[in-house]
Scaffold this motif. Structure first.
Motif, short mmCIF file in Angstrom:
data_model
loop_
_atom_site.label_atom_id
_atom_site.label_comp_id
_atom_site.label_asym_id
_atom_site.label_seq_id
_atom_site.Cartn_x
_atom_site.Cartn_y
_atom_site.Cartn_z
N VAL A 161 15.47 -6.85 -32.28
CA VAL A 161 15.08 -6.17 -33.52
C VAL A 161 16.22 -6.04 -34.54
N THR A 162 17.34 -5.44 -34.15
CA THR A 162 18.41 -5.19 -35.12
C THR A 162 19.65 -6.04 -34.89
N GLY A 163 19.69 -6.89 -33.88
CA GLY A 163 20.87 -7.70 -33.58
C GLY A 163 21.18 -8.72 -34.66
N PHE A 164 22.44 -9.08 -34.80
CA PHE A 164 22.90 -9.99 -35.85
C PHE A 164 22.19 -11.34 -35.78
N ASN A 165 21.93 -11.85 -34.58
CA ASN A 165 21.37 -13.20 -34.43
C ASN A 165 19.85 -13.26 -34.35
N VAL A 166 19.19 -12.12 -34.40
CA VAL A 166 17.75 -12.09 -34.12
C VAL A 166 16.94 -12.95 -35.08
N TYR A 167 17.38 -13.06 -36.32
CA TYR A 167 16.63 -13.83 -37.32
C TYR A 167 17.44 -15.02 -37.83
N ARG A 168 18.40 -15.50 -37.00
CA ARG A 168 19.21 -16.66 -37.34
C ARG A 168 18.84 -17.81 -36.41
N HIS A 169 18.75 -19.01 -36.95
CA HIS A 169 18.27 -20.16 -36.18
C HIS A 169 19.20 -21.35 -36.36
N VAL B 139 14.39 -24.80 -36.24
CA VAL B 139 14.54 -24.75 -37.69
C VAL B 139 13.44 -25.56 -38.37
N ASP B 140 13.12 -26.71 -37.82
CA ASP B 140 12.04 -27.54 -38.40
C ASP B 140 10.74 -26.75 -38.41
N GLY B 141 10.45 -26.06 -37.30
CA GLY B 141 9.23 -25.25 -37.25
C GLY B 141 9.28 -24.09 -38.23
N MET B 142 10.42 -23.43 -38.33
CA MET B 142 10.56 -22.29 -39.24
C MET B 142 10.40 -22.71 -40.69
N LEU B 143 10.95 -23.87 -41.05
CA LEU B 143 10.85 -24.34 -42.43
C LEU B 143 9.40 -24.65 -42.80
N LYS B 144 8.61 -25.01 -41.81
CA LYS B 144 7.19 -25.29 -42.08
C LYS B 144 6.36 -24.01 -42.09
N GLY C 37 19.37 -30.00 -36.74
CA GLY C 37 18.62 -31.24 -36.93
C GLY C 37 18.64 -31.65 -38.39
N THR C 38 18.05 -32.79 -38.67
CA THR C 38 18.08 -33.33 -40.03
C THR C 38 17.22 -32.52 -41.00
N SER C 39 16.24 -31.79 -40.51
CA SER C 39 15.37 -31.02 -41.41
C SER C 39 16.18 -30.03 -42.24
N LEU C 40 17.12 -29.34 -41.60
CA LEU C 40 17.92 -28.36 -42.34
C LEU C 40 18.87 -29.05 -43.32
N ILE C 41 19.47 -30.17 -42.91
CA ILE C 41 20.35 -30.92 -43.81
C ILE C 41 19.60 -31.31 -45.08
N ARG C 42 18.41 -31.86 -44.90
CA ARG C 42 17.63 -32.32 -46.06
C ARG C 42 17.18 -31.15 -46.92
N ARG C 43 16.85 -30.02 -46.30
CA ARG C 43 16.44 -28.85 -47.08
C ARG C 43 17.63 -28.35 -47.92
N LEU C 44 18.80 -28.25 -47.30
CA LEU C 44 19.97 -27.76 -48.03
C LEU C 44 20.35 -28.70 -49.17
N MET C 45 20.26 -29.99 -48.95
CA MET C 45 20.58 -30.96 -50.00
C MET C 45 19.56 -30.87 -51.13
N ALA C 46 18.29 -30.71 -50.78
CA ALA C 46 17.24 -30.59 -51.80
C ALA C 46 17.45 -29.34 -52.64
N GLU C 47 17.84 -28.23 -51.99
CA GLU C 47 18.09 -26.99 -52.73
C GLU C 47 19.28 -27.14 -53.67
N ALA C 48 20.21 -28.05 -53.31
CA ALA C 48 21.37 -28.31 -54.16
C ALA C 48 21.06 -29.36 -55.23
#
Length: 412
Positions: free
Chosen positions: A292-300, A306-311, A337-348
């Motif tokens: 619930v309150t831990g630092f990593n609870v909502y970090r992936h 990450v691919d599933g979360m982005l979808k 994975g590559t999904s996060l790389i491509r998302r970050l590049m697209a946001e940039a």
């Protein structure tokens, strides 16, 4: 799914509201090596009240003049939460609670044969007489009466039922706390015990949970107690408390909301601030993976996750980060994975084909595996040193030496 295994009450419907009693200021402060100053107690009391806690188990006035003062000062804050004091069924304890201006008294007494015989060395009849006198004293002084059956999960339910039935015609009982004092219950046995007691009292006594975490089951046992018919629970922030601690406020609040579907007043968005403050004031650091309150609870980091979360964030977060006022975060690392790389590049605003993303990902993984772990070791050493320093308490030998020196000085 929510509430699908919930036991119906005697009225045919599950309880619509669960009271939350927080005992960070009393049971939490009993953690070895932990203490709060007056100012810290008042700050915590205000935040807990603002977060939606119904009642504060704010101290043990008979054991500490500081606790009496803290409760008196809390009265001046005009808190929404009622202020409670813990007491034994002894005249001086009840008088101290009254002096502290408590609204409620948590009157505790062992109920198991083991505790009565081996710890108190009294008969059950004598224990019941003491409990009755204490209960009458609480009511006579105009405070709410909460009976706390210590070690209830190792006691005979029939004996507890008999005592309550003796007291019911004599004193109004606000709540009956079933304390799993040594944390030996399981969710199944806890639910059964609460059901047995609730049936015996025809649902007319408000049963409350107080669970300890010796086997890591305090939160699960608390929720099981609600499923069995309990209408109130007690918790501490970050689950601090004696030995392995108590049921955690944030975990229980999240479970009530998202698993059981029962109402309460706890504001999820206040829980992270409370957790961080108690970490700071107690000196007990929580794990990054604390629910619930831990630092990593909502970090992936994992590529698949990450691919599933982005979808769809629901892919790997049944408990939404937004419920505690946080956002899902994504970490670039060895397992990305590559999904996060491509998302970050697209946001940039940078076009990135799969081949380019794979090359970048290879570089990220190589960088991750080459990182020096020296900082990990230094962090561990700092934590070890801090933990020993802050939680060791006061060396008994130092106290004895000081005491002897004082005696020698006093006697010339």
């Amino acid at each position: 799914m929510s509430g699908s295994f919930f036991r119906t009450s005697h009225s045919g419907a599950k309880p619509q509201y669960i009271e939350v009693i927080d005992c960070t200021l009393r049971d939490g402060e009993q953690t070895p090596g932990v203490w709060f100053t007056l100012e810290e107690k008042l700050q915590l009391a205000q935040l807990l009240s603002n977060a939606g806690v119904d009642i504060l188990d704010a101290g043990f006035p008979a054991s500490s003049a500081a606790d009496r003062e803290a409760l008196q000062e809390m009265r001046k804050l005009s808190l929404k939460a009622r202020i409670g004091a813990t007491a034994r069924p002894l005249p001086r304890d009840v008088a101290a609670a009254a002096e502290a201006k408590a609204d409620e008294v948590f009157l505790f007494m062992p109920t198991s044969d083991l505790r009565l015989k081996e710890t108190l060395n009294i008969t059950r009849d004598r224990a019941n007489a003491i409990f009755r006198a204490g209960a009458e004293d609480v009511i006579a002084r105009g405070m709410g009466l909460n009976l706390v059956f210590e070690d209830a999960t190792r006691a005979d339910p029939d004996q507890m039922i008999r005592l309550v039935n003796e007291l019911r015609p004599i004193v109004p009982i606000s709540r009956l706390f079933i304390a799993d004092t040594v944390g030996c219950a399981t969710p199944f046995t806890m639910k059964q015990l609460i059901q047995t007691l609730d049936d015996a009292f025809d649902g007319e006594i408000s049963l409350a949970m107080h669970a300890h975490n010796d086997f890591g089951l305090a939160g699960a046992n608390t929720l099981a107690g609600i499923e069995g018919g309990a209408r109130a629970i007690s918790c501490t922030v970050n689950g601090i408390g004696e030995r392995a601690g108590n049921a955690d406020l944030a975990e229980c609040a999240a479970g009530m909301t998202h698993l059981l579907g029962v109402q309460h007043r706890i504001d999820g968005k206040a829980l992270v601030e409370l957790s961080r403050l108690v970490e700071k004031l107690s000196g007990i650091h929580t794990s990054p993976t604390k629910p619930v309150t831990g630092f990593n609870v909502y970090r992936h980091e994992s590529g698949v996750h990450v691919d599933g979360m982005l979808k769809d964030p629901r892919s790997y977060e049944f408990l939404s980060a937004a419920w505690v006022g946080r956002q899902s975060e994504y970490v670039l690392g060895k397992h990305s994975g590559t999904s996060l790389i491509r998302r970050l590049m697209a946001e940039a605003g940078i076009p990135c084909e799969l081949e380019t993303a794979q090359r970048l990902l290879d570089e990220v993984k190589q960088d991750s595996e080459r990182r020096d772990k020296a900082e990990h070791r230094r962090a561990f050493e700092r934590k070890e040193a801090f933990g020993l320093l802050s939680l060791s308490g006061i060396d008994p030998a130092t106290i004895l030496a000081r005491h002897k020196a004082s005696l020698r000085k006093a006697t010339g």
